[in-house]
Design an enzyme around this catalytic site. Structure first.
Site, PDB file in Angstrom:
ATOM      1  N   ALA A 135       0.975  -1.146  -0.046  1.00 41.04           N
ATOM      2  CA  ALA A 135      -0.117   0.107  -0.376  1.00 41.04           C
ATOM      3  C   ALA A 135       1.021   1.499   0.103  1.00 41.04           C
ATOM      4  O   ALA A 135       2.176   1.443   0.257  1.00 41.04           O
ATOM      5  CB  ALA A 135      -1.239  -0.418   1.526  1.00 41.04           C
ATOM      6  N   LYS A 136       0.100   2.454  -0.784  1.00 45.73           N
ATOM      7  CA  LYS A 136       1.781   3.767  -0.608  1.00 45.73           C
ATOM      8  C   LYS A 136       0.649   4.590   0.106  1.00 45.73           C
ATOM      9  O   LYS A 136      -0.292   5.299  -0.116  1.00 45.73           O
ATOM     10  CB  LYS A 136       0.784   4.660  -2.828  1.00 45.73           C
ATOM     11  CG  LYS A 136       2.263   5.335  -1.936  1.00 45.73           C
ATOM     12  CD  LYS A 136       2.227   5.333  -4.126  1.00 45.73           C
ATOM     13  CE  LYS A 136       3.628   6.530  -4.610  1.00 45.73           C
ATOM     14  NZ  LYS A 136       4.700   6.350  -3.753  1.00 45.73           N
ATOM     15  N   ALA A 137       0.277   4.038   1.565  1.00 49.35           N
ATOM     16  CA  ALA A 137       0.299   5.021   2.440  1.00 49.35           C
ATOM     17  C   ALA A 137       0.745   6.060   3.539  1.00 49.35           C
ATOM     18  O   ALA A 137       1.818   5.004   3.340  1.00 49.35           O
ATOM     19  CB  ALA A 137      -0.712   4.058   3.589  1.00 49.35           C
TER      20      ALA A 137
END
Ligand code: PPE
Length: 316
Positions: free
Chosen positions: A156-158
């Site tokens: 995830a690109k969090a």
């Protein structure tokens, strides 16, 4: 940073300086946001966004992985981004969509705090410094290991996950290097603070697999395809730290960085950008700028507005 005129904020175009949030926004306190980094390039057919659909799909996936329900569809965000680029009068730019938990409730299960969405665009030059794409950069293996899937979600690109990248980047910059390369929890090569890694040895390209806690980079994916189309062998397999030192060539890929050769790892010289890096970099640049027929489908052209198109209202 360079500014543009307007930012898209929850469905409205807002003057750059008025795109604000409350100080008790959840995302500011806990890092509860998901985002993307995308680039739009000037091409012969006008401005075009590289692999826009794949980036928006990853944004939706990142959101889902953190149990966010995005209040806008990918199609709505795509249209909003096109309009934003047009209304800012930009021919090429970096694009940053961000969805974060906003103001309304504190604590860790703040389901009633709304999900806010913004898209910002601005001109962003050489991410790893002037001349980095031509001459390569100096890197250092970080003392910080990349976040593992045991604790967070590497795919995830969090927002909050970037504290890990920031520790690594800060350490390498303070020590005088251009970029950090992080190992995974088992000691295999994972990725740069904001890029994926490739090594070349005896004509074969290798890049860490998904199990090495990497972000599934869209540039990485594009470069793997380009390299294979050019007839190179590309292996996705674990890479030992020493393989970085022993490599004939090393390079990094990412949306902001694009394709950047590495000329040094931990003070071991890799050398000037090598032949294979050069060939793949040239083809990748052609793909980004719409000069490669075979990869035109990767570009999402930003159409000039039709007469009937009514621009969205600008909040005053
Ligand atoms: N790994 C990480 C950790 C990462 O942040 C990026 C992108 C990549 C790999 C490459 O992914 P892709 O862009 O899909 O090829 N880093 C973004 C953020 C940079 C920033 O400083 O912000 C980017 O390149 O936009």
């Amino acid at each position: 940073m360079e500014q543009a005129e307007l930012i898209w904020h929850n469905g409205e175009l807002v003057p750059w300086e008025d795109a604000k949030v409350h100080v008790l926004s959840h995302g500011l306190h806990y890092g509860t946001g998901v985002f993307e980094g995308i680039r739009c390039y000037e091409t012969e057919r006008g401005p075009a966004i590289f692999r826009h659909g794949e980036h928006l799909e990853r944004l939706e996936k990142s959101a889902e992985l953190y149990y966010f329900s995005l209040p806008y569809s990918a199609e709505e965000l795509r249209d909003a981004t096109h309009e934003l680029i047009r209304r800012n009068g930009l021919r090429s730019c970096y694009i940053r969509p961000l969805a974060f938990r906003g103001y309304g409730e504190m604590g860790l299960y703040a389901q009633s705090a709304p999900i806010e969405v913004i898209v910002a665009v601005w001109p962003w030059g050489a991410y790893l410094g002037e001349g980095s794409k031509e001459h390569g950069i100096r890197t250092k293996v970080s003392s910080w290991r990349t976040i593992s899937g045991d604790s967070l979600i590497p795919h995830a690109k969090a927002s909050g996950q970037y504290l890990n990248s920031i520790l690594a980047k800060t350490e390498s910059a303070n020590a005088g290097y251009d970029e950090a390369i992080l190992l995974d929890q088992h000691g295999a090569v994972s990725e740069g603070s904001g890029e994926n890694v490739f090594v070349v040895r005896d004509g074969v390209l290798r890049t860490p697999p998904h199990t090495a806690a990497i972000l599934d980079g869209i540039s990485r994916n594009s470069v793997v395809q380009i390299a294979r189309d050019l007839g190179y062998t590309v292996e996705e397999r674990d890479i030992a730290r020493s393989e970085l030192y022993l490599a004939d060539e090393v390079f990094l890929t990412g949306t902001a960085a694009e394709l950047v050769p590495v000329r040094e790892v931990d003070d071991h010289p890799i050398g000037e950008p090598g032949e294979i890096t050069r060939v793949i970099q040239a083809k990748f640049e052609d793909a980004l700028h719409g000069r490669a027929e075979e990869y035109l489908e990767w570009l999402d052209p930003v159409e000039a507005p039709a007469e009937a198109d009514k621009p969205s209202k600008v909040r005053s």
